[in-house]
Design a protein around this motif. Structure first.
Motif, PDB file in Angstrom:
ATOM      1  N   LYS A  43       7.674 -10.685   6.864  1.00 58.41           N
ATOM      2  CA  LYS A  43       8.287  -9.974   7.823  1.00 58.41           C
ATOM      3  C   LYS A  43       7.637  -9.312   9.016  1.00 58.41           C
ATOM      4  N   GLY A 100       2.790  -7.472  -1.893  1.00 54.72           N
ATOM      5  CA  GLY A 100       3.332  -6.540  -1.199  1.00 54.72           C
ATOM      6  C   GLY A 100       2.829  -6.967   0.198  1.00 54.72           C
ATOM      7  N   ARG A 116       9.089  -2.243  -2.925  1.00 53.35           N
ATOM      8  CA  ARG A 116       8.568  -3.091  -1.908  1.00 53.35           C
ATOM      9  C   ARG A 116       9.835  -4.108  -1.219  1.00 53.35           C
ATOM     10  N   GLY A 152       5.076  -8.049   3.382  1.00 58.03           N
ATOM     11  CA  GLY A 152       5.222  -7.695   4.500  1.00 58.03           C
ATOM     12  C   GLY A 152       4.693  -8.591   5.788  1.00 58.03           C
ATOM     13  N   SER A 155      -5.392  -4.708   3.407  1.00 54.58           N
ATOM     14  CA  SER A 155      -4.308  -4.887   4.205  1.00 54.58           C
ATOM     15  C   SER A 155      -4.906  -5.450   5.576  1.00 54.58           C
ATOM     16  N   GLY A 211       2.535  -1.261   8.680  1.00 57.22           N
ATOM     17  CA  GLY A 211       3.528  -1.551   7.863  1.00 57.22           C
ATOM     18  C   GLY A 211       2.970  -2.276   6.667  1.00 57.22           C
ATOM     19  N   LEU A 212       2.106  -3.150   6.736  1.00 52.88           N
ATOM     20  CA  LEU A 212       1.281  -3.800   5.603  1.00 52.88           C
ATOM     21  C   LEU A 212       0.803  -2.786   4.597  1.00 52.88           C
ATOM     22  N   VAL A 221       3.707  -1.084   2.710  1.00 57.71           N
ATOM     23  CA  VAL A 221       4.488  -2.064   1.647  1.00 57.71           C
ATOM     24  C   VAL A 221       3.434  -2.410   0.681  1.00 57.71           C
ATOM     25  N   CYS A 240      11.083  -3.825   2.786  1.00 62.47           N
ATOM     26  CA  CYS A 240      11.367  -4.797   3.422  1.00 62.47           C
ATOM     27  C   CYS A 240      12.795  -5.041   3.927  1.00 62.47           C
ATOM     28  N   LEU A 293       5.077  -7.520   9.848  1.00 64.38           N
ATOM     29  CA  LEU A 293       4.772  -6.224   9.939  1.00 64.38           C
ATOM     30  C   LEU A 293       3.351  -6.084  10.643  1.00 64.38           C
ATOM     31  N   SER A 306       4.061  -0.855  -3.477  1.00 64.53           N
ATOM     32  CA  SER A 306       4.162  -2.174  -4.333  1.00 64.53           C
ATOM     33  C   SER A 306       3.318  -1.753  -5.472  1.00 64.53           C
TER      34      SER A 306
END
Length: 215
Positions: free
Chosen positions: A34, A27, A144, A31, A81, A40-41, A44, A148, A36, A48
């Protein structure tokens, strides 16, 4: 009817932790691809790592949810994260789709074994237990990809994914029916599902796709 109470062995707890970390890693990588932010991380990585097990616990009417029972995992997830974001920004690593697939394959095998065993311990029939293993292993990755804004890879890349988990679940059921030691049953199921997925990724094998005949 009271919800089933599951007493995890040390091995089961280790497998669940390892599977959670593997899916959290997939995940985090998704992230990061993308771009993030840290929130956001965390989201995600969280869906996940915890999505499949949460759905399993809902369907089995199992309380508390496994991540509520082990609340320290939430702190570990947030720390992971934040650390991953700092590390990836400093290193400027190229994050490819393959980088996500390998920790995902590891998590697939581990969660297959764990989810199937939890359902068997709750007294579920073999087919239900195997499907619970598949749900535990697959649903986190599906969430996940949805978060995303991607079509879930489990549904569109045509490489065996849920099928690998399904086979691994039956390996665990067979091992238990033969009264194999728990460590051997878990190891065999996790290795079967994970290696089958890894073999599909390595060889590029795909399942037959629908052919649309144009007239």
């Amino acid at each position: 009817m009271k919800p089933p109470v599951i007493n995890f062995s040390t091995l089961q707890a280790f497998v669940e932790v390892a599977a959670t970390l593997a899916f959290a890693a997939s995940g985090l990588l998704a992230g990061a691809r993308k771009q993030l932010d840290v929130v956001g991380l965390c989201v995600v990585a969280g869906v996940s790592a915890f999505g499949g097990g949460t759905l399993r616990d809902v369907l089995l009417d199992r309380r508390p949810f496994f991540w509520v029972e082990h609340a320290d995992w939430l702190w570990a997830l947030m720390a992971l994260s934040f650390s991953a974001m700092l590390f990836l920004r400093r290193r400027h690593l190229a994050l490819t789709e393959k980088a996500i697939q390998w920790p995902d394959a590891l998590g697939l095998g581990l969660f297959t074994a764990n989810g199937t065993l939890v359902a068997l311990d709750a007294g579920m029939p073999a087919i239900v237990a195997v499907l619970m293993g598949v749900i535990t292993a697959v649903f986190g990755g599906v969430l996940r990809d949805i978060v995303c804004n991607d079509i879930p890879a489990a549904f569109h890349d045509h490489r065996p994914y849920a099928l690998c988990s399904f086979v691994g679940g039956w390996v665990l059921v067979a091992a238990q029916s033969l009264q194999a030691p728990q460590w051997a049953a878990i190891s065999a199921a996790a290795a079967t599902a994970g290696l089958l997925r890894g073999l599909a990724l390595w060889t590029g094998y795909t399942l037959p796709a629908w052919r649309i005949v144009k007239r």
